[in-house]
Design a protein around this motif. Structure first.
Motif: not given
Ligand code: URA
Length: 195
Positions: A59, A61, A64, A67-68, A71, A77
């Motif tokens: 959760v 840096r 992130k 997550d990118e 995606e 997730r």
């Protein structure tokens, strides 16, 4: 016991674990999060500052970036399971020691047994090394084997292991972010074939 209950009970057990000295130093243990029904498991190294604060994996840096990447291949997730080999934060985000990995990795083994993923993605060299050895393969430098696949035969079927760079490297080495993006695209094909 149903799969979901087994996994959630294990997560509760991890939250109160004191099997190694990291249990006294952490704010929160980070058991893992995501779907118990998933075919895809991501395994990082250990929680960092934000993970320790929130009790959730990836959760900060590096999360992130993850997550990118998820995606970019149309995954959310809550469609995968994300965990680490070591569930409590090592002080100052140092590498986990062999003893910490030894104490904590049985939890990961049980998570794999419960979830029975078809694809495991170790993120970074510590996770790659533990997972390849667990399934009888010889670890090699991550720069050499990222994005390659290893097929493990288990009692519950085939598991494809695809090691990748740790998403944190993308924060300071843009070329490696490109490698991660390419590896995720390859993984998408694999997931589509196994699911
Ligand atoms: N790095 C990891 O390896 N795991 C996390 O959960 C966060 C950062």
């Amino acid at each position: 016991m149903a799969k979901e209950e087994q996994l959630r009970k294990l997560e509760e057990k991890i939250r109160t674990c004191k099997k190694c000295p990291l249990g006294e130093l952490r704010t929160n243990a980070v058991p893992g999060a995501g779907s118990y029904k998933t075919k895809v498991m991501f395994v990082g190294e250990a929680p960092g500052y934000w993970e320790d604060q929130k009790g959730l994996p990836f959760v900060g840096r590096a999360g992130k970036v993850l997550d990118e990447l998820l995606e970019s291949i149309g995954l959310r997730r809550d469609e995968v399971y994300i965990t680490n080999i070591v569930k409590c934060r090592p002080p100052n985000n140092r590498d986990p020691t062999d003893d910490e990995i030894k104490a904590c990795s049985p939890y990961l083994d049980i998570q794999v047994d419960i979830i029975r993923p078809k694809v495991i993605v170790p993120l970074g060299r510590h996770s790659m090394s533990y997972i390849l050895k667990k399934f009888g393969f010889t670890p090699e430098p991550i720069s050499k084997i990222h994005g390659k696949t290893f097929e493990a035969r288990t009692l519950f079927g085939k598991i494809v292991i695809m090691p990748m760079y740790h998403p944190a490297v993308a924060l300071y080495r843009p070329v490696l972010k490109e490698e991660l993006k390419k590896d995720f695209q390859k993984m998408k094909e694999i997931i589509n074939n196994v699911v």
